[in-house]
Motif scaffolding. Structure first.
Motif, short mmCIF file in Angstrom:
data_model
loop_
_atom_site.label_atom_id
_atom_site.label_comp_id
_atom_site.label_asym_id
_atom_site.label_seq_id
_atom_site.Cartn_x
_atom_site.Cartn_y
_atom_site.Cartn_z
N GLN A 44 31.91 -21.94 -20.82
CA GLN A 44 31.20 -21.79 -19.56
C GLN A 44 31.87 -22.51 -18.38
O GLN A 44 31.72 -22.07 -17.25
CB GLN A 44 29.77 -22.32 -19.69
CG GLN A 44 28.89 -21.48 -20.59
CD GLN A 44 27.51 -22.10 -20.74
OE1 GLN A 44 27.36 -23.24 -21.14
NE2 GLN A 44 26.49 -21.33 -20.41
N VAL A 169 26.19 -14.74 -14.69
CA VAL A 169 24.88 -15.38 -14.67
C VAL A 169 23.80 -14.43 -14.19
O VAL A 169 22.65 -14.47 -14.67
CB VAL A 169 24.92 -16.68 -13.83
CG1 VAL A 169 25.10 -16.38 -12.35
CG2 VAL A 169 23.67 -17.52 -14.06
N GLU A 239 17.94 -15.92 -24.01
CA GLU A 239 19.17 -15.58 -23.30
C GLU A 239 20.29 -15.19 -24.28
O GLU A 239 21.13 -14.35 -23.97
CB GLU A 239 19.61 -16.71 -22.37
CG GLU A 239 19.50 -18.09 -22.94
CD GLU A 239 18.14 -18.75 -22.64
OE1 GLU A 239 17.09 -18.15 -22.97
OE2 GLU A 239 18.14 -19.86 -22.08
N PHE A 265 32.15 -16.96 -20.46
CA PHE A 265 31.06 -16.93 -19.50
C PHE A 265 31.62 -17.30 -18.12
O PHE A 265 32.58 -18.06 -18.02
CB PHE A 265 29.96 -17.92 -19.88
CG PHE A 265 29.00 -17.42 -20.94
CD1 PHE A 265 27.64 -17.59 -20.77
CD2 PHE A 265 29.45 -16.80 -22.09
CE1 PHE A 265 26.74 -17.13 -21.73
CE2 PHE A 265 28.57 -16.35 -23.06
CZ PHE A 265 27.21 -16.51 -22.88
N LYS A 272 28.35 -26.77 -14.38
CA LYS A 272 27.80 -25.54 -14.99
C LYS A 272 26.81 -24.80 -14.11
O LYS A 272 26.41 -23.68 -14.45
CB LYS A 272 27.16 -25.83 -16.35
CG LYS A 272 28.13 -26.34 -17.40
CD LYS A 272 27.43 -26.43 -18.75
CE LYS A 272 28.38 -26.95 -19.82
NZ LYS A 272 27.73 -27.02 -21.14
N TRP A 275 23.94 -22.22 -15.19
CA TRP A 275 23.94 -22.19 -16.66
C TRP A 275 23.10 -23.31 -17.24
O TRP A 275 22.64 -23.22 -18.39
CB TRP A 275 25.36 -22.29 -17.20
CG TRP A 275 26.22 -21.08 -16.98
CD1 TRP A 275 27.49 -21.06 -16.48
CD2 TRP A 275 25.90 -19.72 -17.28
NE1 TRP A 275 27.98 -19.78 -16.43
CE2 TRP A 275 27.02 -18.93 -16.93
CE3 TRP A 275 24.79 -19.09 -17.82
CZ2 TRP A 275 27.05 -17.55 -17.08
CZ3 TRP A 275 24.81 -17.69 -17.97
CH2 TRP A 275 25.93 -16.95 -17.61
N TYR A 278 19.76 -22.37 -18.82
CA TYR A 278 19.71 -21.51 -19.99
C TYR A 278 20.30 -22.21 -21.21
O TYR A 278 21.13 -23.10 -21.10
CB TYR A 278 20.50 -20.21 -19.73
CG TYR A 278 19.96 -19.41 -18.57
CD1 TYR A 278 18.80 -18.66 -18.71
CD2 TYR A 278 20.60 -19.43 -17.33
CE1 TYR A 278 18.30 -17.92 -17.65
CE2 TYR A 278 20.11 -18.70 -16.26
CZ TYR A 278 18.95 -17.95 -16.43
OH TYR A 278 18.44 -17.23 -15.37
#
Length: 304
Positions: A44, A169, A239, A265, A272, A275, A278
């Motif tokens: 990520q 996202v 998710e 991602f 992040k 993110w 999630y």
């Protein structure tokens, strides 16, 4: 984002019912199980791809020299090893790890600018190993081994556009991913026999796979998570189920080497970003539930 690439692109096509399975699928999945450090990893904020939305009208135009041996001819038609007049905003940034990917999208011009091993040198001057430019109304891939510099197409090992590689996202926020993904893995194939040739299958247009043998996955191969698998049995987060459903409906193409079996991602920065709202536990998906769809191998002798 509006639509990415032509609706007929294989990247946007669901797999459908009863697809043909490759005759070496079991061997390839077994080798993937043996070589994967963990089941399925996600990246990520490191070793992945930041995406910058731009308006070229308001961006400085930058000449980006390559640090490699050449650029694809559509990006460098005069073969001076410089991608000329690339719109790069002054606040653009690349992934901080060694591959240092970056993706710029101009929705007005319907163009995507991809970079690998890109580096900002100061005063908005940049250099990169590869720069590639994609038309968002194209099919989103090139025919395998086409062009005088086919091995310089695309900023990923398989030559696919970066934007098709990643989970974004806003897709998680919307609750649906409507395209195939791309994965990196430790068991990518180079050739059936050690004769110096390359092999792959579309939509990959080149390959950096290092391994020899039919038990290895050719770049461009499409993996599918068993569509009959009941995702509720895996204790996935909501998710994670969004991603898993996409892997059942659209699958994922082999497109890059990695020591891990992983998905990319969108890089939202070192903290992040969104993110953090999630939680993903795709590592709950055992590798054994994947299968390799029928591959149509294309080979080319080593000539570079």
């Amino acid at each position: 984002y509006s639509r990415l690439f032509d609706t007929a692109s294989p990247i946007l096509q669901p797999i459908g019912d009863n697809p043909e399975i490759d005759e070496n699928s079991d061997a390839m999945i077994q080798k993937l199980k043996e070589t994967s450090k963990i089941v399925l990893k996600i990246d990520q904020h490191l070793w992945t791809i930041p995406v910058h939305m731009i308006d070229s009208e308001f961006c400085p135009l930058v000449d980006v020299p390559t640090t490699g041996d050449s650029l694809y001819e559509s990006v460098d038609p005069d073969a001076n090893e410089i991608a000329e007049d690339i719109p790069i905003p002054e606040d653009a940034w690349q992934d901080p790890k060694d591959d240092s990917h970056m993706c710029l999208i101009d929705q007005k011009l319907r163009k995507v600018y991809d970079f690998s091993f890109v580096e900002k040198l100061g005063n908005n001057q940049w250099q990169a190993s590869i720069v590639d430019v994609w038309d968002l109304d194209s099919m989103g891939y090139r025919e395998p081994f086409t062009g005088n510099h086919w091995w310089r197409a695309g900023a990923m090992g398989g030559g696919l556009p970066l934007i098709t590689s990643i989970v974004r996202v806003e897709e998680i926020e919307a609750g649906e991913i409507k395209h195939a993904l791309m994965f990196a893995g430790p068991s990518n194939r180079r050739s059936i026999v050690d004769d110096g040739s390359y092999e792959l299958c579309a939509p990959a247009s080149r390959t950096n796979g290092p391994n020899f043998g039919v038990e290895y996955i050719p770049e461009g191969a499409r993996l599918q998570l068993d569509p009959n698998l009941d995702l509720d049995t895996l204790d996935l987060t909501p998710e994670s189920k969004i991603v898993a459903r996409a892997l059942q409906q659209y699958g994922m193409f082999s497109g890059e080497n990695s020591v891990d079996f992983k998905l990319f991602f969108q890089n939202l920065g070192p903290n992040k970003g969104l993110w953090n709202h999630y939680s993903f536990n795709l590592y709950n998906i055992p590798v054994k539930y994947f299968r390799v769809l029928k591959t149509n191998i294309i080979r080319r002798e080593l000539d570079i």
